[in-house]
Design a protein around this motif. Structure first.
Motif, PDB file in Angstrom:
ATOM      1  N   SER A 128       0.832  -1.212   0.000  1.00 15.83           N
ATOM      2  CA  SER A 128       0.000   0.000   0.000  1.00 15.83           C
ATOM      3  C   SER A 128       0.862   1.255   0.000  1.00 15.83           C
ATOM      4  CB  SER A 128      -0.911   0.026   1.227  1.00 15.83           C
ATOM      5  OG  SER A 128      -1.808  -1.034   1.200  1.00 15.83           O
ATOM      6  N   LEU A 129       1.929   1.233   0.770  1.00 13.59           N
ATOM      7  CA  LEU A 129       2.834   2.383   0.823  1.00 13.59           C
ATOM      8  C   LEU A 129       3.581   2.540  -0.500  1.00 13.59           C
ATOM      9  CD1 LEU A 129       4.201   4.712   2.312  1.00 13.59           C
ATOM     10  CD2 LEU A 129       5.769   3.036   3.332  1.00 13.59           C
ATOM     11  N   VAL A 130       4.097   1.448  -1.023  1.00 12.85           N
ATOM     12  CA  VAL A 130       4.812   1.498  -2.295  1.00 12.85           C
ATOM     13  C   VAL A 130       3.869   1.982  -3.396  1.00 12.85           C
ATOM     14  CG1 VAL A 130       5.977   0.114  -4.064  1.00 12.85           C
ATOM     15  CG2 VAL A 130       6.516  -0.240  -1.646  1.00 12.85           C
ATOM     16  N   ALA A 131       2.642   1.475  -3.406  1.00 11.39           N
ATOM     17  CA  ALA A 131       1.669   1.896  -4.420  1.00 11.39           C
ATOM     18  C   ALA A 131       1.379   3.389  -4.307  1.00 11.39           C
ATOM     19  CB  ALA A 131       0.387   1.084  -4.290  1.00 11.39           C
ATOM     20  N   ALA A 132       1.320   3.915  -3.097  1.00 14.18           N
ATOM     21  CA  ALA A 132       1.075   5.351  -2.918  1.00 14.18           C
ATOM     22  C   ALA A 132       2.251   6.177  -3.442  1.00 14.18           C
ATOM     23  CB  ALA A 132       0.818   5.660  -1.444  1.00 14.18           C
ATOM     24  N   VAL A 133       3.460   5.682  -3.250  1.00 12.77           N
ATOM     25  CA  VAL A 133       4.639   6.371  -3.783  1.00 12.77           C
ATOM     26  C   VAL A 133       4.596   6.352  -5.312  1.00 12.77           C
ATOM     27  CG1 VAL A 133       7.162   6.234  -3.996  1.00 12.77           C
ATOM     28  CG2 VAL A 133       6.086   6.000  -1.753  1.00 12.77           C
ATOM     29  N   VAL A 134       4.288   5.190  -5.880  1.00 12.20           N
ATOM     30  CA  VAL A 134       4.189   5.076  -7.333  1.00 12.20           C
ATOM     31  C   VAL A 134       3.063   5.976  -7.849  1.00 12.20           C
ATOM     32  CG1 VAL A 134       3.722   3.515  -9.267  1.00 12.20           C
ATOM     33  CG2 VAL A 134       5.194   2.764  -7.392  1.00 12.20           C
ATOM     34  N   GLU A 135       1.956   6.006  -7.125  1.00 11.06           N
ATOM     35  CA  GLU A 135       0.826   6.873  -7.501  1.00 11.06           C
ATOM     36  C   GLU A 135       1.268   8.327  -7.608  1.00 11.06           C
ATOM     37  OE1 GLU A 135      -3.070   7.948  -8.337  1.00 11.06           O
ATOM     38  OE2 GLU A 135      -2.805   5.953  -7.470  1.00 11.06           O
TER      39      GLU A 135
END
Length: 183
Positions: free
Chosen positions: A60-67
């Motif tokens: 979830s954190l990695v996806a938010a960074v990618v987002e």
């Protein structure tokens, strides 16, 4: 005598989330996406409980960074005068800063990561015809070719120390015959 701190409650949520994302960008750039989440919370100046309230797991954190990276790319794509070379430069900067984050985006992953990948493809595709006309990419290049280029460049960077990544990326794009303008 210790002083008591006032709990700002929900008012701090947006600030904490922003601090966590900023810290995650920095920690992932330094240590990769396998870095301890506690180091991200510590750098953000929040407790681990706050981190897990915003991001229940690492993905979830990695996806938010990618987002955030994808949103930046989309904003760049929408800017007047934007070119594919500019967008590849932005993508390259993201890879140089944290190759593991870009690596997650270029992989074929279900769900949110696949949706983010599709957004990147859309942003790049919108400028591909102009790049072909300008000779910034080899004739016949498709958006799938450009995405493969992103994956190849990101892969090359995983084996380079941070200080060599920018030069390596520029060299790799040149070998692929694609012009890149770094921000």
């Amino acid at each position: 005598m210790p002083t008591s701190r006032t709990n700002p409650g929900p008012a701090a949520a947006a600030r904490n989330r922003a601090a966590l994302l900023e810290a995650a960008h920095a920690v992932f750039a330094e240590s990769g996406t396998a870095a301890p989440l506690s180091s991200i919370a510590r750098r953000a100046g929040v407790g681990q409980g706050s981190l897990y309230r915003h991001f229940p797991d690492r993905l979830s954190l990695v996806a938010a960074v990618v987002e955030e990276n994808v949103a930046e790319l989309e904003a760049a794509a929408a800017a007047d005068g934007a070119t594919l070379a500019d967008l590849l430069g932005t993508t390259t900067r993201h890879a140089v800063e944290s190759v593991a984050v870009v690596d997650l985006l270029v992989a074929d992953r279900p769900g949110r990561m696949l949706q983010l990948r599709e957004r990147v493809e859309t942003a790049l595709a919108a400028h591909l015809d102009a790049a072909l006309a300008a000779g910034d990419v080899p004739p016949g290049t498709t958006v799938a070719d450009v995405m493969l280029g992103v994956e190849l460049v990101a892969g090359a960077l995983t084996r380079r120390p941070p200080a060599e990544r920018t030069a390596t990326a520029v060299h790799a794009w040149r070998l692929l015959g694609m012009r890149v303008v770094l921000p």
